[in-house]
Write an enzyme that holds these catalytic residues in place. Structure first.
Site, PDB file in Angstrom:
ATOM      1  N   TYR A 128       0.842  -1.205   0.000  1.00 20.19           N
ATOM      2  CA  TYR A 128       0.000   0.000   0.000  1.00 20.19           C
ATOM      3  C   TYR A 128       0.875   1.252   0.000  1.00 20.19           C
ATOM      4  O   TYR A 128       0.683   2.166  -0.802  1.00 20.19           O
ATOM      5  CB  TYR A 128      -0.936  -0.006   1.210  1.00 20.19           C
ATOM      6  CG  TYR A 128      -1.981   1.084   1.165  1.00 20.19           C
ATOM      7  CD1 TYR A 128      -3.275   0.804   0.762  1.00 20.19           C
ATOM      8  CD2 TYR A 128      -1.664   2.399   1.491  1.00 20.19           C
ATOM      9  CE1 TYR A 128      -4.248   1.804   0.703  1.00 20.19           C
ATOM     10  CE2 TYR A 128      -2.609   3.405   1.431  1.00 20.19           C
ATOM     11  CZ  TYR A 128      -3.897   3.103   1.033  1.00 20.19           C
ATOM     12  OH  TYR A 128      -4.833   4.095   0.965  1.00 20.19           O
ATOM     13  N   ASP A 129       1.840   1.299   0.903  1.00 24.38           N
ATOM     14  CA  ASP A 129       2.715   2.466   1.015  1.00 24.38           C
ATOM     15  C   ASP A 129       3.470   2.732  -0.284  1.00 24.38           C
ATOM     16  O   ASP A 129       3.599   3.883  -0.712  1.00 24.38           O
ATOM     17  CB  ASP A 129       3.708   2.261   2.162  1.00 24.38           C
ATOM     18  CG  ASP A 129       4.668   3.427   2.304  1.00 24.38           C
ATOM     19  OD1 ASP A 129       4.182   4.574   2.445  1.00 24.38           O
ATOM     20  OD2 ASP A 129       5.890   3.206   2.279  1.00 24.38           O
ATOM     21  N   MET A 130       3.923   1.687  -0.937  1.00 26.89           N
ATOM     22  CA  MET A 130       4.739   1.860  -2.138  1.00 26.89           C
ATOM     23  C   MET A 130       3.906   2.223  -3.375  1.00 26.89           C
ATOM     24  O   MET A 130       4.448   2.743  -4.341  1.00 26.89           O
ATOM     25  CB  MET A 130       5.566   0.609  -2.384  1.00 26.89           C
ATOM     26  CG  MET A 130       6.588   0.403  -1.269  1.00 26.89           C
ATOM     27  SD  MET A 130       7.738  -0.901  -1.603  1.00 26.89           S
ATOM     28  CE  MET A 130       8.776  -0.109  -2.833  1.00 26.89           C
TER      29      MET A 130
END
Length: 158
Positions: A128-130
Site C-alpha cells: 500500500y505504502d509503495m
C-alpha cells in the site's frame, strides 16, 4: 475471569507461562487478499513493479519478514521466539487482486499464528505504502490463518 489464559486470578493481564509445554515443530500460514486495481496491476512486469521507492514485492517481502521478527514487540502477550524460517509469497490473482501468504516455522513451546498474521499484514501495508502515489483505493481484505501445525490443535482452512 480465570478461564482466560492471559488474565491472572486477580483479573490482571499476564503472559502465559509455557515452561511445562513440550518443544515441537510449529508452523502457521496466514493469507491476505489485496485489491490493487487495474491501474496499479497494469504496471507489473514479470511479477514485479519498480516504483520511486524501489521494487514493490521484494521490498514488501523484506518488510513482512521484519514484521514477523518484531511481533512480540507489537503484540503485548506474544512471546519472543527464535524463528527458524519465514517464507512470504505474493501472487497476482487477476487484473485487480493479489494474494499474500506468510509461512512461519519454529521449534518451540508456543505457536506462530500471530507472527504469520503480522507478516502478511506488514507485507500488504508495505505494498500500500509503495503504490499509494498511483491510487489510494487499495483494500487489504480477507486476512486469515489458513493453517497451523504443532501444539495442541491443528488447523487447515485452505
Amino acid at each position: 475471569m480465570t478461564n482466560f489464559t492471559h488474565i491472572n486470578k486477580k483479573g490482571i493481564p499476564k503472559m502465559v507461562n509455557v515452561f511445562e509445554k513440550k518443544i515441537t515443530k510449529r508452523t502457521a500460514i496466514a493469507k491476505a487478499m489485496m485489491f490493487l486495481g487495474t491501474e496499479i496491476i497494469s504496471n507489473f512486469k514479470n511479477e514485479e513493479f519498480i516504483t520511486k521507492k524501489g521494487p514493490v514485492f521484494q521490498t514488501a517481502i523484506i518488510a513482512g519478514i521484519q514484521g514477523v521478527k518484531k511481533t512480540s514487540e507489537l503484540i503485548p502477550m506474544c512471546h519472543p521466539l527464535l524463528i527458524n524460517g519465514i517464507d512470504i509469497d505474493i501472487q497476482i490473482v487477476d487484473s485487480e487482486n493479489i494474494e499474500v501468504f506468510c509461512e512461519v516455522t519454529i521449534e518451540g513451546k508456543t505457536g506462530v499464528e500471530m507472527e504469520a498474521l503480522t507478516g502478511v499484514n506488514i507485507t500488504c501495508l508495505t505494498i500500500y505504502d509503495m503504490c499509494k502515489s498511483i491510487n489510494q483505493k487499495m483494500v487489504i481484505k480477507e486476512v486469515r490463518l489458513v493453517a497451523k501445525t504443532g501444539g495442541k490443535s491443528e488447523i487447515k482452512n485452505g
